[in-house]
Design a protein around this motif. Sequence first.
Motif, PDB file in Angstrom:
ATOM      1  N   LEU A   1       0.823  -1.210   0.000  1.00 51.63           N
ATOM      2  CA  LEU A   1       0.000   0.000   0.000  1.00 51.63           C
ATOM      3  C   LEU A   1       0.861   1.266   0.000  1.00 51.63           C
ATOM      4  N   SER A   2       1.970   1.238   0.725  1.00 49.18           N
ATOM      5  CA  SER A   2       2.883   2.389   0.716  1.00 49.18           C
ATOM      6  C   SER A   2       3.494   2.588  -0.662  1.00 49.18           C
ATOM      7  N   LEU A   3       3.884   1.498  -1.323  1.00 46.88           N
ATOM      8  CA  LEU A   3       4.404   1.594  -2.693  1.00 46.88           C
ATOM      9  C   LEU A   3       3.337   2.138  -3.643  1.00 46.88           C
ATOM     10  N   MET A   4       2.088   1.706  -3.439  1.00 49.41           N
ATOM     11  CA  MET A   4       0.992   2.180  -4.273  1.00 49.41           C
ATOM     12  C   MET A   4       0.827   3.693  -4.126  1.00 49.41           C
ATOM     13  N   LYS A   5       0.818   4.175  -2.894  1.00 52.09           N
ATOM     14  CA  LYS A   5       0.653   5.613  -2.663  1.00 52.09           C
ATOM     15  C   LYS A   5       1.833   6.391  -3.244  1.00 52.09           C
ATOM     16  N   TRP A   6       3.041   5.921  -3.003  1.00 46.71           N
ATOM     17  CA  TRP A   6       4.245   6.583  -3.492  1.00 46.71           C
ATOM     18  C   TRP A   6       4.265   6.590  -5.020  1.00 46.71           C
ATOM     19  N   GLY A   7       3.943   5.449  -5.640  1.00 48.72           N
ATOM     20  CA  GLY A   7       3.924   5.366  -7.099  1.00 48.72           C
ATOM     21  C   GLY A   7       2.854   6.256  -7.708  1.00 48.72           C
ATOM     22  N   HIS A   8       1.699   6.323  -7.059  1.00 42.94           N
ATOM     23  CA  HIS A   8       0.633   7.206  -7.553  1.00 42.94           C
ATOM     24  C   HIS A   8       1.084   8.664  -7.499  1.00 42.94           C
ATOM     25  N   LYS A   9       1.686   9.057  -6.397  1.00 38.08           N
ATOM     26  CA  LYS A   9       2.095  10.448  -6.222  1.00 38.08           C
ATOM     27  C   LYS A   9       3.210  10.848  -7.194  1.00 38.08           C
ATOM     28  N   HIS A  10       4.176   9.982  -7.408  1.00 34.79           N
ATOM     29  CA  HIS A  10       5.371  10.376  -8.156  1.00 34.79           C
ATOM     30  C   HIS A  10       5.434   9.869  -9.594  1.00 34.79           C
ATOM     31  N   PHE A  11       4.663   8.851  -9.952  1.00 37.40           N
ATOM     32  CA  PHE A  11       4.840   8.266 -11.271  1.00 37.40           C
ATOM     33  C   PHE A  11       3.575   8.076 -12.087  1.00 37.40           C
ATOM     34  N   SER A  12       2.491   7.602 -11.477  1.00 42.80           N
ATOM     35  CA  SER A  12       1.333   7.243 -12.291  1.00 42.80           C
ATOM     36  C   SER A  12       0.299   8.345 -12.424  1.00 42.80           C
ATOM     37  N   GLY A  13       0.217   9.227 -11.442  1.00 47.57           N
ATOM     38  CA  GLY A  13      -0.729  10.342 -11.513  1.00 47.57           C
ATOM     39  C   GLY A  13      -2.134   9.892 -11.849  1.00 47.57           C
ATOM     40  N   GLU A  14      -2.673  10.483 -12.888  1.00 46.88           N
ATOM     41  CA  GLU A  14      -4.060  10.207 -13.269  1.00 46.88           C
ATOM     42  C   GLU A  14      -4.249   8.842 -13.925  1.00 46.88           C
ATOM     43  N   ARG A  15      -3.150   8.158 -14.287  1.00 48.12           N
ATOM     44  CA  ARG A  15      -3.287   6.825 -14.877  1.00 48.12           C
ATOM     45  C   ARG A  15      -3.727   5.807 -13.844  1.00 48.12           C
ATOM     46  N   SER A  16      -3.507   6.074 -12.571  1.00 48.41           N
ATOM     47  CA  SER A  16      -3.868   5.138 -11.512  1.00 48.41           C
ATOM     48  C   SER A  16      -5.351   5.264 -11.206  1.00 48.41           C
ATOM     49  N   ASN A  17      -6.028   4.141 -11.170  1.00 44.82           N
ATOM     50  CA  ASN A  17      -7.467   4.168 -10.878  1.00 44.82           C
ATOM     51  C   ASN A  17      -7.819   3.295  -9.679  1.00 44.82           C
TER      52      ASN A  17
END
Length: 182
Positions: free
Chosen positions: A94-110
């Motif tokens: 879950l921490s990786l998910m939050k970090w990846g959303h914030k720094h790499f995936s942006g709006e691509r993450s659903n």
Amino acid sequence: MKKKSFANMPCPIALSLEHVGDWWNILILRDLSYGLCRFDEFEKSLGIAPSTLTRRLNGLIESGLVERHAYTDKPLRYDYVLTESGRDFRTVVLSLMKWGHKHFSGERSNIELFDENTGVAVDLVPTDGNTGKRINMHDHSLRYKGPSDSLSAWRLETGRPRRDAYRKTLPKPSSQPQQNHR
């Protein structure tokens, strides 16, 4: 090429990577935390070769993160489930998910973590279980709780002056503890 083993290192991060350091392992643990449990589900989710998946699942079983349970014997087929140790890894996923959303995936993450009872999205933050205070680089640092090996001591002591100088540049976080809604 055989990877370097971290099994003899005293660092808990290195020891953890000995078991989950391969990206396939982390993605399999992610899928298990989503509820996938069958070999063909992992193949479909990951697009992974069966031989690679077999090796990774066997490694996760050997590491004590996953168990397998037969759900049919003709032909023999298994469900793979997280052990307690594997379930504890969910916070890392879950921490990786939050970090990846914030720094790499942006709006691509659903995908988001939400509270099943309220339906509200969760703001996942590491907190001190004793005080409820958010962990931050200004107020929290690492230290030894007992004797350390020489390399670990060197690592922390060599970095200390730069870490301390950096901490002084950070704004002081709010002193209000986080509310614990249990």
